[in-house]
Design a protein around this motif. Structure first.
Motif, PDB file in Angstrom:
ATOM      1  N   ARG A 148      46.622  67.350  45.032  1.00  0.00           N
ATOM      2  CA  ARG A 148      46.212  68.321  44.002  1.00  0.00           C
ATOM      3  C   ARG A 148      46.112  69.714  44.597  1.00  0.00           C
ATOM      4  NH1 ARG A 148      47.118  65.772  39.284  1.00  0.00           N
ATOM      5  NH2 ARG A 148      45.733  64.037  38.872  1.00  0.00           N
ATOM      6  N   THR A 149      46.681  70.697  43.880  1.00  0.00           N
ATOM      7  CA  THR A 149      46.694  72.065  44.407  1.00  0.00           C
ATOM      8  C   THR A 149      45.390  72.819  44.113  1.00  0.00           C
ATOM      9  OG1 THR A 149      47.709  72.773  42.360  1.00  0.00           O
ATOM     10  CG2 THR A 149      49.194  72.325  44.214  1.00  0.00           C
ATOM     11  N   PHE A 164      47.224  69.922  32.444  1.00  0.00           N
ATOM     12  CA  PHE A 164      47.094  70.165  33.880  1.00  0.00           C
ATOM     13  C   PHE A 164      47.293  68.848  34.635  1.00  0.00           C
ATOM     14  CE2 PHE A 164      42.977  68.178  34.337  1.00  0.00           C
ATOM     15  CZ  PHE A 164      42.390  68.347  33.083  1.00  0.00           C
ATOM     16  N   GLY A 165      47.468  69.003  35.959  1.00  0.00           N
ATOM     17  CA  GLY A 165      47.642  67.820  36.803  1.00  0.00           C
ATOM     18  C   GLY A 165      49.091  67.402  36.942  1.00  0.00           C
ATOM     19  N   GLU A 166      50.021  68.273  36.464  1.00  0.00           N
ATOM     20  CA  GLU A 166      51.438  67.892  36.486  1.00  0.00           C
ATOM     21  C   GLU A 166      52.064  68.114  37.862  1.00  0.00           C
ATOM     22  OE1 GLU A 166      50.249  70.599  35.394  1.00  0.00           O
ATOM     23  OE2 GLU A 166      51.520  72.211  36.089  1.00  0.00           O
ATOM     24  N   ILE A 167      51.485  69.055  38.658  1.00  0.00           N
ATOM     25  CA  ILE A 167      52.129  69.402  39.935  1.00  0.00           C
ATOM     26  C   ILE A 167      52.127  68.194  40.878  1.00  0.00           C
ATOM     27  CG2 ILE A 167      51.998  70.918  41.956  1.00  0.00           C
ATOM     28  CD1 ILE A 167      50.865  73.093  40.154  1.00  0.00           C
ATOM     29  N   ALA A 168      50.939  67.594  41.035  1.00  0.00           N
ATOM     30  CA  ALA A 168      50.830  66.457  41.951  1.00  0.00           C
ATOM     31  C   ALA A 168      51.731  65.306  41.507  1.00  0.00           C
ATOM     32  CB  ALA A 168      49.378  65.998  42.009  1.00  0.00           C
ATOM     33  N   GLU A 172      52.046  80.733  41.612  1.00  0.00           N
ATOM     34  CA  GLU A 172      50.808  81.502  41.394  1.00  0.00           C
ATOM     35  C   GLU A 172      49.745  81.079  42.389  1.00  0.00           C
ATOM     36  OE1 GLU A 172      49.125  81.788  37.405  1.00  0.00           O
ATOM     37  OE2 GLU A 172      51.190  81.885  36.649  1.00  0.00           O
ATOM     38  N   MET A 173      49.625  79.767  42.579  1.00  0.00           N
ATOM     39  CA  MET A 173      48.602  79.245  43.497  1.00  0.00           C
ATOM     40  C   MET A 173      48.874  79.714  44.916  1.00  0.00           C
ATOM     41  SD  MET A 173      46.349  77.859  41.877  1.00  0.00           S
ATOM     42  CE  MET A 173      45.345  77.027  43.051  1.00  0.00           C
ATOM     43  N   ARG A 220      53.265  77.585  38.232  1.00  0.00           N
ATOM     44  CA  ARG A 220      51.850  77.488  38.596  1.00  0.00           C
ATOM     45  C   ARG A 220      51.695  77.380  40.112  1.00  0.00           C
ATOM     46  NH1 ARG A 220      49.513  73.315  34.024  1.00  0.00           N
ATOM     47  NH2 ARG A 220      49.006  74.873  32.443  1.00  0.00           N
TER      48      ARG A 220
HETATM   49  P1  CMP Z   1      47.778  69.594  40.230  1.00  0.00           P
HETATM   50  O1  CMP Z   1      48.161  70.303  41.439  1.00  0.00           O
HETATM   51  O2  CMP Z   1      48.219  68.207  40.040  1.00  0.00           O
HETATM   52  O3  CMP Z   1      46.196  69.675  40.085  1.00  0.00           O
HETATM   53  C1  CMP Z   1      45.600  70.956  39.819  1.00  0.00           C
HETATM   54  C2  CMP Z   1      46.217  71.491  38.585  1.00  0.00           C
HETATM   55  O4  CMP Z   1      45.783  72.741  38.148  1.00  0.00           O
HETATM   56  C3  CMP Z   1      47.688  71.665  38.785  1.00  0.00           C
HETATM   57  O5  CMP Z   1      48.301  70.437  38.971  1.00  0.00           O
HETATM   58  C4  CMP Z   1      48.073  72.474  37.589  1.00  0.00           C
HETATM   59  O6  CMP Z   1      48.272  71.666  36.480  1.00  0.00           O
HETATM   60  C5  CMP Z   1      46.823  73.300  37.357  1.00  0.00           C
HETATM   61  N1  CMP Z   1      47.034  74.662  37.814  1.00  0.00           N
HETATM   62  C6  CMP Z   1      47.230  75.067  39.059  1.00  0.00           C
HETATM   63  N2  CMP Z   1      47.404  76.388  39.076  1.00  0.00           N
HETATM   64  C7  CMP Z   1      47.322  76.862  37.855  1.00  0.00           C
HETATM   65  C8  CMP Z   1      47.409  78.138  37.249  1.00  0.00           C
HETATM   66  N3  CMP Z   1      47.604  79.232  37.969  1.00  0.00           N
HETATM   67  N4  CMP Z   1      47.281  78.215  35.923  1.00  0.00           N
HETATM   68  C9  CMP Z   1      47.073  77.116  35.198  1.00  0.00           C
HETATM   69  N5  CMP Z   1      46.970  75.888  35.718  1.00  0.00           N
HETATM   70  C10 CMP Z   1      47.099  75.743  37.030  1.00  0.00           C
END
Ligand code: CMP
Length: 454
Positions: free
Chosen positions: A397-398, A386-390, A441-442, A438
């Motif tokens: 962070r989402t 996790f944490g790859e989006i940012a 989904e968020m 992801r």
């Molecule tokens: P980031 O946005 O850096 O920090 C929050 C993290 O949660 C995000 O990266 C993803 O890695 C993880 N994340 C967000 N949404 C989902 C999801 N629906 N399922 C799994 N992991 C998620």
């Protein structure tokens, strides 16, 4: 002849058998010289068997491949050459069946000096050190325990040899050294000789058994001097061995005591104290208090990579984006990962914060939660990340990330991650795919939450 290779189970079994035969022969030969009991058929057969074993061992050593460091020597001429220059003479001398060669010796008529030839068997004991080195590298027993067993073995052997010499000098020997053979007397004499050795070597010296002849007196003085030196050496060694038997446990206990004293001195709330203790308990349970990151820090890079690849093999197998990745990529990743532990209920980061790291889960349960921590969007376990989006999409962070129980994570910082990924675009696109999915989904999730007021 693969079964002759140093690590083959059959070769190991053979080595153990030869060592057992060596120890038995080394205990028995001096006894036979001093007590001079008659050679029965059984004893002669046993003697022949030991000699045959030792001769077979000499032949095996001429052809068995040798392990030298990492190199396995298989060239027959080199093997034979090394053996001839090394252990050959000792092995050959100890293999000679003197009782059979000097047939007349059986039955106690032999010259006392000639009887000493049987002691060539003892030469083999020198081989024991070599065997111990081999065992300690491969055995699962702690090195401290093995060293202790080795020390006790040598003390017992030294006591046995000294008792035999004492008897050989005719001291405390009610039956005489030759003739008048009676088993009961022999056993009694040997036990008393051992008792004399123990009281003398440990410097207790009751004096109830005392030397009579000049030779006996000189020998006694020698044993007394040896005893004084050995006593200090042995006690010091045993104390040291016991203290080092479980270094990790001792260090852990010391650390815990220090921390507990500090927390009491600073009046840290009992609840927090419990949490700290619990945390160290977890560290002890999962890694025996060792910090792998610190341990491998001083290793040269290739060795560090090898050890870390082994330690993280389970996690690497579980992470989907690592599947099929090149060894170079995995090595670079493994060298850049830093282990971190999060206790139950703690937040790794909060939604909206700036992302500087990405995380891989080795063990534990991680929850992807809303800012208030009420809604759990996803639960991630070992092998997830996790944490790859940012990091990849350069945005806050989402979601918030919370550890549901103790979680062992590995973290990699943004700069290193980007540098490594630059060389491996196929892995980068895989992670980007994850990030996009992801994020979608968020977005859906937050739209849903926005339309259904709580
Ligand atoms: P980031 O946005 O850096 O920090 C929050 C993290 O949660 C995000 O990266 C993803 O890695 C993880 N994340 C967000 N949404 C989902 C999801 N629906 N399922 C799994 N992991 C998620």
């Amino acid at each position: 002849m693969r079964f002759l290779h140093p690590n083959h189970p059959l070769k190991t079994i053979w080595d153990v058998l030869v060592i057992v035969a060596t120890v038995i022969a080394c205990v028995e030969s001096p006894l036979r010289i001093t007590l001079n009991y008659p050679m029965t058929d059984g004893l002669l057969r046993y003697d022949l068997l030991v000699s045959l074993m030792f001769v077979a061992d000499v032949m095996i050593n001429f052809v068995a491949p040798l392990q030298e460091g990492k190199k396995l020597i298989t060239d027959p001429r080199m093997i034979a050459g090394r053996y001839l220059r090394g252990w050959f003479v000792i092995d050959l001398l100890s293999a000679l069946p003197f009782d059979l060669l000097l047939g007349g010796m059986a039955g106690g008529t032999a010259n006392r000096m000639l009887r000493l030839l049987r002691l060539t068997r003892l030469l083999r004991l020198v081989r024991l050190a070599q065997f111990m080195r081999k065992i300690s590298r491969r055995s699962a027993v702690a090195p401290g325990v093995l060293r202790m067993a080795y020390l006790v073995f040598w003390i017992l052997m030294a006591a046995h040899f000294t008792a035999c010499i004492w008897l050989y000098l005719g001291a405390g020997n009610s039956a005489g050294t030759s003739g008048n053979y009676a088993m009961d007397d022999s056993v009694r004499n040997y036990v008393r000789a051992l008792y004399w050795v123990t009281t003398t070597l440990t410097t207790i010296g009751y004096g109830d058994i005392a030397p009579v002849t000049n030779v006996q007196t000189v020998f006694t003085m020698f044993v007394q001097l040896m005893g004084a030196g050995m006593y200090g050496f042995v006690i010091g060694n045993i104390a040291n061995l016991i203290a080092n038997l479980d270094v990790a446990k001792a260090q852990h206990r010391e650390k815990m005591e220090k921390i507990a004293t500090f927390m009491k001195y600073k009046s840290i709330p009992a609840d927090t104290q419990n949490k700290v203790e619990d945390y160290y308990g977890y560290l002890w349970e999962t890694r025996r208090g060792y910090n792998e990151f610190q341990i491998v820090e001083d290793f040269p890079r290739p060795l560090r990579a090898e050890v870390l690849m082994f330690l993280n093999r389970e996690m690497i197998q579980k992470v989907p984006i690592f599947e099929g990745a090149s060894l170079d990529f995995l090595t670079e990743i493994v060298l850049s990962l830093k282990p971190v532990v999060y206790p139950p209920g703690s937040y790794v980061f909060k939604k909206g914060s700036v992302g500087r790291n990405m995380y891989f889960i080795s063990r534990g349960t991680i929850e992807v939660v809303s800012e208030d921590g009420e809604t759990v969007f996803a639960t991630l376990t070992g092998g997830n990340f996790f944490g790859e989006i940012a990091l990849l999409l350069d945005q806050p962070r989402t979601a918030s990330i919370r550890s549901a129980d103790y979680s062992d994570l590995y973290t990699i910082d943004k700069e290193t991650f980007e540098r490594v990924l630059k060389n491996y675009p196929e892995v980068e696109s895989q992670i980007q795919e994850f990030a996009r999915k992801r994020q979608e989904e968020m977005k859906k999730e937050s739209a849903k939450r926005g339309s259904t007021p709580s």
